[in-house]
Every structure is written in structure tokens, then in C-alpha cells.
Write a protein that holds these residues in place. Sequence first.
Motif, PDB file in Angstrom:
ATOM      1  N   VAL A  72      43.787  27.373 -39.834  1.00  0.00           N
ATOM      2  CA  VAL A  72      44.576  27.607 -41.018  1.00  0.00           C
ATOM      3  C   VAL A  72      44.173  28.748 -42.112  1.00  0.00           C
ATOM      4  CG1 VAL A  72      45.515  25.339 -40.453  1.00  0.00           C
ATOM      5  CG2 VAL A  72      43.740  25.837 -42.548  1.00  0.00           C
ATOM      6  N   LYS A  73      42.818  29.053 -41.795  1.00  0.00           N
ATOM      7  CA  LYS A  73      42.343  30.029 -42.939  1.00  0.00           C
ATOM      8  C   LYS A  73      40.986  30.772 -42.351  1.00  0.00           C
ATOM      9  CE  LYS A  73      39.957  26.119 -45.127  1.00  0.00           C
ATOM     10  NZ  LYS A  73      39.904  25.318 -46.278  1.00  0.00           N
ATOM     11  N   PRO A  74      40.578  31.795 -42.975  1.00  0.00           N
ATOM     12  CA  PRO A  74      41.533  32.912 -43.572  1.00  0.00           C
ATOM     13  C   PRO A  74      41.941  33.682 -42.253  1.00  0.00           C
ATOM     14  CG  PRO A  74      39.214  33.595 -43.420  1.00  0.00           C
ATOM     15  CD  PRO A  74      39.313  32.240 -42.927  1.00  0.00           C
ATOM     16  N   GLY A  75      43.005  34.592 -42.402  1.00  0.00           N
ATOM     17  CA  GLY A  75      43.579  35.617 -41.243  1.00  0.00           C
ATOM     18  C   GLY A  75      44.852  36.006 -41.787  1.00  0.00           C
ATOM     19  N   MET A  76      45.533  36.367 -40.669  1.00  0.00           N
ATOM     20  CA  MET A  76      46.746  37.042 -41.068  1.00  0.00           C
ATOM     21  C   MET A  76      47.731  36.033 -41.049  1.00  0.00           C
ATOM     22  SD  MET A  76      46.721  40.002 -37.983  1.00  0.00           S
ATOM     23  CE  MET A  76      48.300  40.713 -38.625  1.00  0.00           C
ATOM     24  N   MET A  84      49.754  26.643 -37.297  1.00  0.00           N
ATOM     25  CA  MET A  84      49.654  25.449 -38.099  1.00  0.00           C
ATOM     26  C   MET A  84      50.862  24.657 -37.889  1.00  0.00           C
ATOM     27  SD  MET A  84      49.520  25.322 -42.220  1.00  0.00           S
ATOM     28  CE  MET A  84      51.511  25.458 -42.347  1.00  0.00           C
ATOM     29  N   ASN A  85      52.271  25.314 -37.849  1.00  0.00           N
ATOM     30  CA  ASN A  85      53.294  24.654 -37.776  1.00  0.00           C
ATOM     31  C   ASN A  85      53.197  23.813 -36.567  1.00  0.00           C
ATOM     32  OD1 ASN A  85      54.398  25.235 -40.301  1.00  0.00           O
ATOM     33  ND2 ASN A  85      55.501  27.201 -39.416  1.00  0.00           N
ATOM     34  N   HIS A  86      52.867  24.520 -35.454  1.00  0.00           N
ATOM     35  CA  HIS A  86      52.761  23.825 -34.170  1.00  0.00           C
ATOM     36  C   HIS A  86      51.681  22.708 -34.100  1.00  0.00           C
ATOM     37  CE1 HIS A  86      54.307  23.765 -29.834  1.00  0.00           C
ATOM     38  NE2 HIS A  86      52.991  23.624 -29.397  1.00  0.00           N
ATOM     39  N   LYS A  96      48.460  11.855 -33.713  1.00  0.00           N
ATOM     40  CA  LYS A  96      47.184  12.437 -33.650  1.00  0.00           C
ATOM     41  C   LYS A  96      46.621  13.048 -35.075  1.00  0.00           C
ATOM     42  CE  LYS A  96      46.652  11.584 -29.521  1.00  0.00           C
ATOM     43  NZ  LYS A  96      46.069  10.178 -28.758  1.00  0.00           N
ATOM     44  N   PRO A  97      45.444  12.830 -35.253  1.00  0.00           N
ATOM     45  CA  PRO A  97      44.875  13.283 -36.526  1.00  0.00           C
ATOM     46  C   PRO A  97      44.686  14.842 -36.552  1.00  0.00           C
ATOM     47  CG  PRO A  97      43.415  11.656 -35.949  1.00  0.00           C
ATOM     48  CD  PRO A  97      44.321  12.041 -34.790  1.00  0.00           C
ATOM     49  N   PHE A  98      45.094  15.551 -37.717  1.00  0.00           N
ATOM     50  CA  PHE A  98      45.318  17.188 -37.695  1.00  0.00           C
ATOM     51  C   PHE A  98      43.821  17.587 -38.551  1.00  0.00           C
ATOM     52  CE2 PHE A  98      46.500  21.170 -39.519  1.00  0.00           C
ATOM     53  CZ  PHE A  98      46.972  21.632 -38.422  1.00  0.00           C
ATOM     54  N   ILE A  99      43.215  18.297 -38.018  1.00  0.00           N
ATOM     55  CA  ILE A  99      41.952  18.889 -38.451  1.00  0.00           C
ATOM     56  C   ILE A  99      41.969  20.513 -38.666  1.00  0.00           C
ATOM     57  CG2 ILE A  99      39.376  18.965 -38.273  1.00  0.00           C
ATOM     58  CD1 ILE A  99      39.546  16.865 -36.408  1.00  0.00           C
ATOM     59  N   PRO A 100      42.555  20.698 -40.155  1.00  0.00           N
ATOM     60  CA  PRO A 100      42.150  22.394 -40.433  1.00  0.00           C
ATOM     61  C   PRO A 100      41.055  22.861 -40.217  1.00  0.00           C
ATOM     62  CG  PRO A 100      42.678  20.876 -42.290  1.00  0.00           C
ATOM     63  CD  PRO A 100      42.767  20.102 -41.290  1.00  0.00           C
ATOM     64  N   ILE A 101      41.050  24.122 -40.054  1.00  0.00           N
ATOM     65  CA  ILE A 101      39.821  24.681 -39.215  1.00  0.00           C
ATOM     66  C   ILE A 101      39.803  25.932 -40.182  1.00  0.00           C
ATOM     67  CG2 ILE A 101      38.243  25.598 -37.544  1.00  0.00           C
ATOM     68  CD1 ILE A 101      38.389  22.647 -37.509  1.00  0.00           C
ATOM     69  N   VAL A 407      48.752  20.513 -46.323  1.00  0.00           N
ATOM     70  CA  VAL A 407      47.941  21.412 -45.542  1.00  0.00           C
ATOM     71  C   VAL A 407      48.921  22.814 -45.643  1.00  0.00           C
ATOM     72  CG1 VAL A 407      46.777  22.220 -43.656  1.00  0.00           C
ATOM     73  CG2 VAL A 407      46.614  19.777 -44.166  1.00  0.00           C
ATOM     74  N   ASP A 408      48.207  23.860 -46.015  1.00  0.00           N
ATOM     75  CA  ASP A 408      48.809  25.243 -46.000  1.00  0.00           C
ATOM     76  C   ASP A 408      47.902  26.109 -45.332  1.00  0.00           C
ATOM     77  OD1 ASP A 408      50.655  26.876 -45.912  1.00  0.00           O
ATOM     78  OD2 ASP A 408      51.232  26.927 -48.104  1.00  0.00           O
ATOM     79  N   ILE A 409      48.560  27.367 -44.959  1.00  0.00           N
ATOM     80  CA  ILE A 409      47.532  28.394 -44.763  1.00  0.00           C
ATOM     81  C   ILE A 409      46.861  29.055 -45.786  1.00  0.00           C
ATOM     82  CG2 ILE A 409      48.846  28.916 -42.537  1.00  0.00           C
ATOM     83  CD1 ILE A 409      49.969  31.141 -43.664  1.00  0.00           C
ATOM     84  N   GLU A 410      45.772  29.621 -45.599  1.00  0.00           N
ATOM     85  CA  GLU A 410      45.104  30.264 -46.905  1.00  0.00           C
ATOM     86  C   GLU A 410      44.670  31.760 -46.060  1.00  0.00           C
ATOM     87  OE1 GLU A 410      42.280  28.343 -49.315  1.00  0.00           O
ATOM     88  OE2 GLU A 410      42.902  26.437 -48.150  1.00  0.00           O
ATOM     89  N   PRO A 411      45.463  33.058 -46.276  1.00  0.00           N
ATOM     90  CA  PRO A 411      45.094  34.086 -45.685  1.00  0.00           C
ATOM     91  C   PRO A 411      43.671  34.585 -46.070  1.00  0.00           C
ATOM     92  CG  PRO A 411      47.427  34.106 -46.475  1.00  0.00           C
ATOM     93  CD  PRO A 411      46.905  32.870 -47.021  1.00  0.00           C
TER      94      PRO A 411
END
Length: 442
Positions: A72-76, A84-86, A96-101, A407-411
Motif C-alpha cells: 500500500v506504500k510507497p509507489g504509483m 489495495m482495493n482487491h 481474513k486478516p489484512f496486512i498492509p505492506i 487503511v489507505d495508500i501512501e504514494p
Amino acid sequence: MEPYAQDTKLRQVKACSSSTKPAAMFSSPSNGGIIPPIARDLHKQHIERVVEEAVASANLGLGDVDAIATTVKPGMPLSLLVGMNHGKHLARTWGKPFIPIHHMEAHALTIRMVTQVEFPFLVLLISGGHCLLAVAQGVHQFLLLGQSLDDAPGEAFDKVTWSRPAEMEDKIARRMKLHNLPEFKGLSGGAAVQLAATRGDPLSFQFPFMLSSYRDCNFSMAGLKNKARQHIMRQEHEHGVEGDGIIPGVYILCCFRRGRRGRGWYYPRGVHPVLFQAWKGTVLSQGCTSCVVSGVEGDGIIPGVYDLCASVQWGITSHLCQRLQRAMEFVSMRDMLPLDRRTLVVSGGVACNSFITGALGVVCEEYGYSLAVPPPKLCTDNGVMIAWNGVEKWRSGVGAVQDLDAVDIEPECPLGVDRREDVVSANIKCKWIKPRALLRMR
């Protein structure tokens, strides 16, 4: 899931044995750059299929997995958003637990899947989008010592390698055009430069010592890239190279005399013995007594692309080594790593360059470090490192989120705690390792 740039990659990792199951992957066409909206649309089109194929090839169902980890971070942002949405959708659907990376944290810890590397350790992350020096203290604990102020090493390699339309020349310096030669087709910019550099002299061009007056561990490749671009443009102007032409010095066959044995053909630095068109509009004819190529007569060879590639590679390598030296001095000054267990991990796409890692190995020897580099297939962006980072966090009991909406993306996202000012305050003056020692692997 690794929805990074133009690729979607997915990999399942078994935590019990650290083995990997087969992966599925989608890669969008590359034409010298990425168009974010098109990449987003292609991600949306293929990501569900990619997940289904990966799960099927592992002989598992989504109900069998323990958690879902997604970059989910960093990137385009447009690509990250699709992934992230999928990932959230799958987590909700299957409970299932969601783990942002964090993409760079994943690169840093990949080595622990294939080699026993204990915390803490020093890590250098070098890729097309990043150049970072940090101390990894734990699965999610990093101290940032230095980062790129402009271009990353992989970007510098790429932009002095590939050609671009004329209207973009002032913005993008992909002018070397190695991809016009058969042996370089299909290679990334870094891989093409490394191959060409094996035939060149790394000391033939003198590039500026970047940030030499700054006693920190930050990186800058813009000066080197711009000087290389200016040289290429001068060569193109001098020799009338246009469009997809190749600047002199790539494939040049010049006549020379072999004493009593008569004339022969000279193939510079291992060039395959085939008669080429040296560059657009110039055809060499066998049997001439003084082969004239754009004003170069006899066995004279004008400054070439191979020498330039070798010098660019050396300029980037020496810069990395100098910043690394200061980081090691700072680590020793602050006693940040145990004396009996000091390890440097080098990861990211540019870590595939054996010349660079060889020079970094020399620095490690000087400072009593062991060097650890993941296999090339795990250095570049891949789904394995995301899955493995999820495993590390899952085992440690950190990272899994309960509120998916939070949880949100962080470019743009820094790595760990920023300690760069502490490095500046230390005012460390280094005695640089001599170039001859760093070049000994040649």
C-alpha cells in the motif's frame, strides 16, 4: 499482492517451511515508460485472474490462507489503489486478516527468507525508484540514515541507456540506444549498462563526486546522469547521429596492419566478428587499407559507448561506496550494531549488478561486515517479498489491521525513523577506500 508500477505479482508463502508456492503474474507492455492510467486499467483487467491462477497453482483455496498481505506504500497511486482495493475485498469476502505492506521494508527483509540474518543489521536498498541506507532493528523498526535527493541508481542507468522521442530529450536522457543492438534487446537499462561496461574502461570518463562536500549519507545521481547525457548529445551532434542511430564506438571495425601477415580486422573488446553498419549512413567495406570512419582513420577508435557505460557504472558505484563508508562509521560511533555480528544487506533491483555488489563487498571487508544479497529473482520487485513480509509481521503479531476502512495508500512514505540529521551532526570525515581496491574485482 504486489501491484507495483506496470506489474501485478502474487505469491503464496508457507510460513511453516518458508517455501514458496508457484506465482501468477501480469506485466503490462513497456515502451520506455509507464502511463499510470493505462497501467491502472490493465491492473483492474487482470488482477482477479492473477489471484485465481496463483491460488489454483498452489493447490489451495483462499479459505486455506492465514492472511492477505498487499503493498500500500510507497509507489504509483493508481496501481497501489487497485491492489489495495482487491486485497480488502478478498479479506472481507473470506474473513481474513489484512496486512498492509511497506514496499521498501519488504525489500529489506527478503534476505531473511533465504539466509539467516538476525536483527539489527545495516541495509542498502538500491532500485529504480529508491536509494536508502537504514538500520533494520526489527520487522517494522527502521532507522533511516540516508536517502536519494533526486534520481535513484536504477533510474540513472535507465535514463542514460534508452532513447526517447526528440520532444522529451530535455526531460529524459534515454539516449544511449543500446537497445538497437541485438545482444541488448530485452534487457533493462541496468542490465544493459552492466553488460556493455564489461567491454569498457571505467576510468575513461571523469564524473563529478556527488555531494562530496556534504558529510551525510544521502545520495544524488542527477549530476552524473546529466553529464552523461550531455556527452551523448555532443557525440550525436558531432557524428550526425539521428533517430535510432548509435553513437560511434559501439560496433566499429577498423583495419590495421599485422606486420608481414598483412591486413586484418580488429574487433574492439570482444565484439562479435560480423561486418556491421557502424552507425546510420556509414558502411564499412572489407579490404580497405585505411578504414575511414567519420574522420577516424586506421586503427583509431573514437570514445565509445562501452567506455561511457563502464564509467557511469563506476561513478554510481563509487558514490554508493562512499556514502556506505560514512554510514558504517556512524554505526560504529553510535554502537548501533554488535561488534561480533555486523551485516550489510543489499537489496532492490540494482543489487543484481555484480560489479556494484562486488565493490560494496570490498567496503564490507574493510569494516568487518558480512555481505548478504538475495538471489537476483528476489532483488527485483516481486510477490515473494510481499508475502514474506506478511509472514514476518504475522509471526511477530504486528501489522494486521482490524478496521479496513482506516487503511489507505501512501504514494510517498518514509522508511522508519529519520536519523539523517544525527549523521550530519556527527560531522564524520572519511578516508575513502582507494579506487584501485574497489576495482579489483575487474
